[in-house]
Design a protein around this motif. Structure first.
Motif, PDB file in Angstrom:
ATOM      1  N   HIS A 125       0.828  -1.214   0.000  1.00 26.22           N
ATOM      2  CA  HIS A 125       0.000   0.000   0.000  1.00 26.22           C
ATOM      3  C   HIS A 125       0.856   1.255   0.000  1.00 26.22           C
ATOM      4  CE1 HIS A 125       0.724  -0.697   4.304  1.00 26.22           C
ATOM      5  NE2 HIS A 125       0.330   0.532   4.570  1.00 26.22           N
ATOM      6  N   HIS A 153      -7.159  -1.420   4.865  1.00 27.33           N
ATOM      7  CA  HIS A 153      -6.326  -0.573   5.737  1.00 27.33           C
ATOM      8  C   HIS A 153      -6.328   0.885   5.275  1.00 27.33           C
ATOM      9  CE1 HIS A 153      -2.797   0.792   7.929  1.00 27.33           C
ATOM     10  NE2 HIS A 153      -2.135   0.969   6.805  1.00 27.33           N
ATOM     11  N   ASP A 178      -0.271  -4.066   5.813  1.00 23.37           N
ATOM     12  CA  ASP A 178      -0.942  -3.635   7.039  1.00 23.37           C
ATOM     13  C   ASP A 178      -2.382  -4.097   6.971  1.00 23.37           C
ATOM     14  OD1 ASP A 178       1.287  -2.501   8.110  1.00 23.37           O
ATOM     15  OD2 ASP A 178       0.724  -0.428   7.676  1.00 23.37           O
ATOM     16  N   ASP A 181       5.940   4.119   5.140  1.00 20.74           N
ATOM     17  CA  ASP A 181       6.750   3.067   5.761  1.00 20.74           C
ATOM     18  C   ASP A 181       6.653   1.743   4.995  1.00 20.74           C
ATOM     19  OD1 ASP A 181       4.086   2.973   6.664  1.00 20.74           O
ATOM     20  OD2 ASP A 181       4.636   1.858   8.467  1.00 20.74           O
ATOM     21  N   HIS A 182       5.872   1.753   3.892  1.00 17.90           N
ATOM     22  CA  HIS A 182       5.780   0.553   3.038  1.00 17.90           C
ATOM     23  C   HIS A 182       6.278   0.778   1.614  1.00 17.90           C
ATOM     24  CE1 HIS A 182       3.605  -2.069   5.890  1.00 17.90           C
ATOM     25  NE2 HIS A 182       3.418  -0.885   6.447  1.00 17.90           N
ATOM     26  N   HIS A 213       1.366   3.846   2.124  1.00 20.56           N
ATOM     27  CA  HIS A 213       1.983   4.533   3.267  1.00 20.56           C
ATOM     28  C   HIS A 213       3.499   4.529   3.109  1.00 20.56           C
ATOM     29  CE1 HIS A 213      -1.598   4.093   6.232  1.00 20.56           C
ATOM     30  NE2 HIS A 213      -1.498   5.334   5.809  1.00 20.56           N
TER      31      HIS A 213
HETATM   32 ZN   LIG Z   1      -0.038   1.429   6.560  1.00 20.83          ZN
END
Ligand SMILES: [Zn+2]
Length: 464
Positions: free
Chosen positions: A61, A161, A186, A65-66, A63
């Motif tokens: 996804h 998410h 997530d 941190d991904h 975000h």
């Molecule tokens: Zn996330």
């Protein structure tokens, strides 16, 4: 087959897992480590393998941190395909461009402040790297199996998410045998506004699972709309402003959707609502473009109201001038602006101008990390520093915490029990969680798995 955990192992940022078979080398996620500047820079700037040796990357996804370090992978030589859902491709490109711009600005700022003894701080990547890597995105639909050669198949299931989030299901051939691996990315929650509930799986041999809130129970999301209504009604009564610091991706769109709902129900007090964030505005247009990936409730709303992200009292503010003018505005109004923890973005100007008035209400919507302005407001510090001076906190501060996008204990229990009923779950690796929550989740799901769940360490490898 070998799996190495190059990030989000024993912590919640820097998601990056390497899968190696006799014929393939693929990466699941390539997220940014966040946290202490020097340590994060160290981990983000180097890869433990040659980036050009990867066959492909799969993104769960949008975000940061991904997906936030994928332009760095590109700048270091990676040129393979990046598979993700269509909404994730759109979101990632916008978020990565914003990240590149902030890094380039930070580097210029630090270069001015540091003396000659310190080496200059380079951005991890530039906007050109983002443009380059975005050309490698390959959009795949949810639900169908996609054949990516004789030895690799992938299916994306909805993770519930954020918009576009996927559980990545891989079938990959190693030494003649098909192996079945699932990565949750997530995992979301049931009953979040706009999003479909997370899908369960039909068992698998290897499961890489997030564990962020493996030791927590969230408040229900359903109450947030009513709480917002009460807050706005009270502000309208005292002619005060409501400042909502919110993450541009996800949270802002959820709030707009709730306010739109109140408007449709004729319950929204007659006060203007401003979304003061150019990044949020760009992301709202992605949401409007991907309505087919949202839940049935959105489609029901749309039968009566074509635009769930717009109503006559709502204004999107993109220019700096318009934003500054809001500071002088009198009477009741709502302003939604980034960032969610008040550390940067336009919300700091609104707080600076509103926080010393008793009629103002500040609504904190999510987790506030230690030492941030958001945390200081949450813990009711009597005065807070914004830019270069202290301000008395006379405003009312309200914390609403029902909109977390991560599964909690109840969701994990439901997801694992349902998935295990549909098929055996073999070896689980718990990532993306502090050690306490990963350990708690391991005991919660132990009975649903064939083997004892493993909590890998940073850069630890396993032959499976
Ligand atoms: Zn996330």
């Amino acid at each position: 087959m070998k799996i190495t955990f190059h990030g989000a192992a024993g912590e919640v940022t820097g998601s990056q897992h390497l899968i190696e078979t006799d014929g393939r080398r693929i990466l699941l996620d390539c997220g940014l480590f966040q946290g202490h500047r020097a340590e994060a820079y160290q981990k983000n700037s180097r890869f433990a393998y040659p980036p050009e040796s990867l066959d492909a990357v799969f993104l769960s996804h949008g975000h940061m941190d991904h997906c936030g370090n994928i332009p760095r992978l590109y700048s270091k030589g990676f040129r393979g395909p990046v598979f993700c859902t269509s909404a994730t491709a759109d979101i990632a490109e916008i978020m990565l461009k914003d990240s590149a711009r902030i890094q380039e600005e930070d580097a210029r700022y630090l270069a001015r402040k540091l003396d000659e003894k310190h080496p200059p701080i380079e951005p991890l990547y530039t906007e050109d790297d983002v443009t380059g890597v975005a050309k490698l995105f390959e959009r795949l639909d949810y639900k169908e199996w996609h054949h990516l050669g004789d030895d690799l198949k992938v299916r994306f299931l909805d993770a519930g998410h954020i918009l576009g989030s996927a559980i990545i299901e891989l079938k990959i051939k190693d030494r003649g045998d098909w192996r079945h691996l699932v990565f949750t990315g997530d995992l979301g929650r049931r009953d979040l506004p706009l999003l479909r509930d997370p899908e369960t799986i039909e068992g698998c041999e290897i499961l890489i699972s997030e564990s962020t809130y493996g030791n927590r129970v969230h408040e229900p999301a359903a109450d947030i709309k009513e709480e917002l209504y009460q807050i706005l009604y009270e502000a309208y009564r005292v002619e005060g402003r409501v400042i909502i610091p919110a993450f541009s991706l996800g949270r802002t769109q959820q709030i707009i959707y709730y306010l739109n709902d109140l408007y449709n129900e004729n319950r929204l007090p007659h006060m203007p609502v401003f979304v003061d964030s150019p990044l949020s505005i760009r992301l709202v247009s992605v949401y409007r473009h991907h309505l087919q990936d949202m839940d049935d409730e959105v489609r029901e709303v749309m039968e009566e109201d074509k635009d769930p992200f717009g109503f006559s009292l709502l204004d999107y503010v993109s220019s700096r001038q318009q934003s500054i003018e809001l500071n002088k505005r009198k009477g009741a109004f709502v302003v939604i602006a980034g960032s969610g923890m008040c550390e940067n973005g336009r919300v700091r100007h609104h707080l600076k101008n509103g926080i010393e008035h008793v009629e103002t209400t500040v609504v904190l919507m999510g987790y506030q990390a230690a030492y941030t302005l958001g945390r200081r407001l949450q813990q009711r510090d009597p005065k807070v520093k914004i830019f270069d001076r202290y301000y008395q906190v006379k405003a009312k501060v309200i914390q609403l915490s029902g909109l977390s996008g991560h599964a909690d204990v109840e969701d994990f229990k439901w997801w694992y029990e349902t998935s295990a009923r549909r098929g055996n779950i073999g070896q689980v690796f718990l990532v993306h969680g502090e050690p306490e929550s990963a350990t708690a989740l391991a005991s919660l799901i132990r009975d649903q798995c064939d083997l004892e769940p493993i909590i890998p360490q940073y850069q630890q490898s396993f032959e499976v």
